[in-house]
Design an enzyme around this catalytic site. Sequence first.
Site, PDB file in Angstrom:
ATOM      1  N   ASN A   1     -10.106  -0.119  -0.631  1.00 57.88           N
ATOM      2  CA  ASN A   1      -8.691  -0.094  -0.461  1.00 57.88           C
ATOM      3  C   ASN A   1      -8.049  -0.760  -1.606  1.00 57.88           C
ATOM      4  O   ASN A   1      -8.130  -1.651  -2.017  1.00 57.88           O
ATOM      5  CB  ASN A   1      -8.103  -0.762   0.674  1.00 57.88           C
ATOM      6  CG  ASN A   1      -6.723  -0.843   1.125  1.00 57.88           C
ATOM      7  OD1 ASN A   1      -5.873  -0.125   0.257  1.00 57.88           O
ATOM      8  ND2 ASN A   1      -6.301  -1.094   2.175  1.00 57.88           N
TER       9      ASN A   1
ATOM     10  N   CYS B   1       0.756  -1.207  -0.229  1.00 59.26           N
ATOM     11  CA  CYS B   1       0.013   0.081   0.061  1.00 59.26           C
ATOM     12  C   CYS B   1       0.788   1.276  -0.009  1.00 59.26           C
ATOM     13  O   CYS B   1       0.302   2.374  -0.306  1.00 59.26           O
ATOM     14  CB  CYS B   1      -0.845  -0.170   1.150  1.00 59.26           C
ATOM     15  SG  CYS B   1      -2.076  -1.446   1.173  1.00 59.26           S
TER      16      CYS B   1
ATOM     17  N   HIS C   1      -3.622   7.559   2.222  1.00 57.03           N
ATOM     18  CA  HIS C   1      -3.776   6.299   1.682  1.00 57.03           C
ATOM     19  C   HIS C   1      -5.044   5.823   2.164  1.00 57.03           C
ATOM     20  O   HIS C   1      -5.793   5.936   3.300  1.00 57.03           O
ATOM     21  CB  HIS C   1      -2.913   5.058   2.246  1.00 57.03           C
ATOM     22  CG  HIS C   1      -3.096   3.577   1.871  1.00 57.03           C
ATOM     23  ND1 HIS C   1      -3.779   3.319   0.739  1.00 57.03           N
ATOM     24  CD2 HIS C   1      -3.397   2.495   2.804  1.00 57.03           C
ATOM     25  CE1 HIS C   1      -4.073   2.007   1.015  1.00 57.03           C
ATOM     26  NE2 HIS C   1      -3.726   1.442   2.046  1.00 57.03           N
TER      27      HIS C   1
HETATM   28  N1  ACO Z   1     -18.676  -8.770   7.965  1.00 61.18           N
HETATM   29  C1  ACO Z   1     -19.313  -8.995   9.354  1.00 61.18           C
HETATM   30  N2  ACO Z   1     -18.630  -9.450  10.356  1.00 61.18           N
HETATM   31  C2  ACO Z   1     -17.370  -9.329  10.208  1.00 61.18           C
HETATM   32  C3  ACO Z   1     -16.814  -8.956   8.989  1.00 61.18           C
HETATM   33  C4  ACO Z   1     -17.452  -8.553   7.826  1.00 61.18           C
HETATM   34  N3  ACO Z   1     -16.703  -8.584   6.747  1.00 61.18           N
HETATM   35  N4  ACO Z   1     -15.312  -9.226   9.438  1.00 61.18           N
HETATM   36  C5  ACO Z   1     -15.140  -9.518  10.727  1.00 61.18           C
HETATM   37  N5  ACO Z   1     -16.652  -9.673  11.112  1.00 61.18           N
HETATM   38  C6  ACO Z   1     -16.786  -9.935  12.716  1.00 61.18           C
HETATM   39  C7  ACO Z   1     -15.737 -10.641  13.375  1.00 61.18           C
HETATM   40  O1  ACO Z   1     -15.657 -12.189  13.141  1.00 61.18           O
HETATM   41  C8  ACO Z   1     -16.037 -10.471  14.565  1.00 61.18           C
HETATM   42  O2  ACO Z   1     -17.000 -10.986  15.161  1.00 61.18           O
HETATM   43  P1  ACO Z   1     -17.086 -11.692  16.657  1.00 61.18           P
HETATM   44  O3  ACO Z   1     -17.026 -10.323  17.753  1.00 61.18           O
HETATM   45  O4  ACO Z   1     -18.139 -12.407  16.611  1.00 61.18           O
HETATM   46  O5  ACO Z   1     -15.610 -12.445  16.939  1.00 61.18           O
HETATM   47  C9  ACO Z   1     -16.413  -9.015  14.581  1.00 61.18           C
HETATM   48  O6  ACO Z   1     -16.777  -8.653  13.294  1.00 61.18           O
HETATM   49  C10 ACO Z   1     -15.614  -7.694  14.853  1.00 61.18           C
HETATM   50  O7  ACO Z   1     -14.124  -7.942  14.283  1.00 61.18           O
HETATM   51  P2  ACO Z   1     -12.852  -7.405  14.485  1.00 61.18           P
HETATM   52  O8  ACO Z   1     -11.951  -7.862  13.559  1.00 61.18           O
HETATM   53  O9  ACO Z   1     -12.740  -7.037  15.783  1.00 61.18           O
HETATM   54  O10 ACO Z   1     -13.480  -5.824  13.950  1.00 61.18           O
HETATM   55  P3  ACO Z   1     -12.731  -4.470  13.801  1.00 61.18           P
HETATM   56  O11 ACO Z   1     -13.606  -3.301  14.654  1.00 61.18           O
HETATM   57  O12 ACO Z   1     -11.284  -4.620  13.936  1.00 61.18           O
HETATM   58  O13 ACO Z   1     -12.692  -4.169  12.305  1.00 61.18           O
HETATM   59  C11 ACO Z   1     -11.243  -4.298  10.234  1.00 61.18           C
HETATM   60  C12 ACO Z   1     -11.981  -4.847  11.187  1.00 61.18           C
HETATM   61  C13 ACO Z   1     -12.227  -3.503   9.427  1.00 61.18           C
HETATM   62  C14 ACO Z   1     -10.474  -5.007   9.399  1.00 61.18           C
HETATM   63  C15 ACO Z   1     -10.162  -3.312  11.313  1.00 61.18           C
HETATM   64  O14 ACO Z   1      -9.432  -4.063  12.128  1.00 61.18           O
HETATM   65  C16 ACO Z   1      -9.359  -2.422  10.026  1.00 61.18           C
HETATM   66  O15 ACO Z   1      -9.852  -1.669   9.558  1.00 61.18           O
HETATM   67  N6  ACO Z   1      -8.362  -2.743  10.391  1.00 61.18           N
HETATM   68  C17 ACO Z   1      -7.114  -2.093   9.262  1.00 61.18           C
HETATM   69  C18 ACO Z   1      -6.942  -3.028   8.373  1.00 61.18           C
HETATM   70  C19 ACO Z   1      -6.421  -2.339   7.081  1.00 61.18           C
HETATM   71  O16 ACO Z   1      -6.704  -1.150   6.893  1.00 61.18           O
HETATM   72  N7  ACO Z   1      -5.719  -3.134   6.339  1.00 61.18           N
HETATM   73  C20 ACO Z   1      -5.723  -2.750   4.876  1.00 61.18           C
HETATM   74  C21 ACO Z   1      -4.292  -2.999   4.386  1.00 61.18           C
HETATM   75  S1  ACO Z   1      -2.915  -2.004   5.491  1.00 61.18           S
HETATM   76  C22 ACO Z   1      -3.422  -0.557   5.026  1.00 61.18           C
HETATM   77  O17 ACO Z   1      -3.671  -0.472   4.055  1.00 61.18           O
HETATM   78  C23 ACO Z   1      -3.172   0.567   6.033  1.00 61.18           C
END
Ligand code: ACO
Length: 323
Positions: free
Chosen positions: A280, A113, A250
């Site tokens: 993204n 990224c 980004h």
């Molecule tokens: N739909 C529905 N539910 C979901 C999904 C989905 N797509 N994905 C996960 N869940 C559920 C999980 O299973 C979990 O359920 P549980 O509580 O029963 O176990 C619940 O949602 C919460 O999951 P978390 O992973 O804790 O959710 P969080 O609030 O952390 O959000 C996310 C997840 C959006 C991925 C967040 O962590 C994030 O944005 N992280 C940064 C990732 C990123 O940007 N990566 C890109 C590459 S690097 C970069 O570009 C910077």
Amino acid sequence: MRRSVFIGCGSYLPERVVTNSELAASVDTSDEWIVERTGIRERHIAASGEKTSDLAIAAARSALTVAAIEANEIDLIIVATATPDETFPATATTVQSGLGMTRGAAFDVQAVCSGFIYALSIADNFIRAGSADTVLVVGAETFSRILDWKDRTTCVLFGDGAGAVVLRAAEAKGEITDRGIHSTCIHSDGRMHDALYVDGGPSSTQTTGFLRMNGREVFRHAVVNLSAVITEALNGLGLTPTDLDWLVPHQANQRILEATAKRLGFPLSKVVSTIARHANTSAASVPLALAEAVGDGRIKQGQLVLMEAMGGGFTWGSCVARW
Ligand code: ACO
């Protein structure tokens, strides 16, 4: 002194748009969950047979048109991508031939990224050193090809697209009022491999593999590292956030974007966000956002812009430029 001035930018998005609700038909997710956690509403997905180089060439052509230059005026092409057409040759060489270029040099940069920021940094150094006068920098990705569509924690987050800029050497006074790139800062920390990686590759599994991510770990580091690299850039130039006209981050997650802006005390009205429509797009996300904000007249000549990104590796970086 020589500075790298932006003389054109362009973009390309595949025709097919997939909304969250469409995704929810085949993935255990919902529009509500995706919007609330990420700000993403839809993403563009490349057509079958449409390759990263096809997206890159289309974006490059639109940047060349805006710059009003011919492809053969380019000395160097740098394509930032984590989803190259093939293991080799570099996608940049396919872009070179696709543009009809018979001269110059072309290579790819792999910083996921952060790839576009890394590529800008390399291009700027080539120009400052006098090794190139005109450089085409492209960020292009087909992340849809490396997503595990059974993994709802990752497949809802990404999209395909490409953005491109043309940089040209110009003599400058060495003052903050000069047009062009004023600084680039790049960093990496290879210890963070397991937080975001692809579980395949020619040397490890002889397969392409799929993207794997610890979302919470990435989120935590993103806000800290991005704030730090923005502060580093501003301090290095003797600037404060109020000197900036635009932040072009980004586009990973609206919450990362807002948390970073809040930490800096930077108003959201000056943050360019395309995450809702593009999701993204990895190395393509900054040049796509840039092309949109320049194209619709938000970013104007003479304004000070800070671009930043973070990605797998981890890698992260920033670039300050006067448009
Ligand atoms: N739909 C529905 N539910 C979901 C999904 C989905 N797509 N994905 C996960 N869940 C559920 C999980 O299973 C979990 O359920 P549980 O509580 O029963 O176990 C619940 O949602 C919460 O999951 P978390 O992973 O804790 O959710 P969080 O609030 O952390 O959000 C996310 C997840 C959006 C991925 C967040 O962590 C994030 O944005 N992280 C940064 C990732 C990123 O940007 N990566 C890109 C590459 S690097 C970069 O570009 C910077």
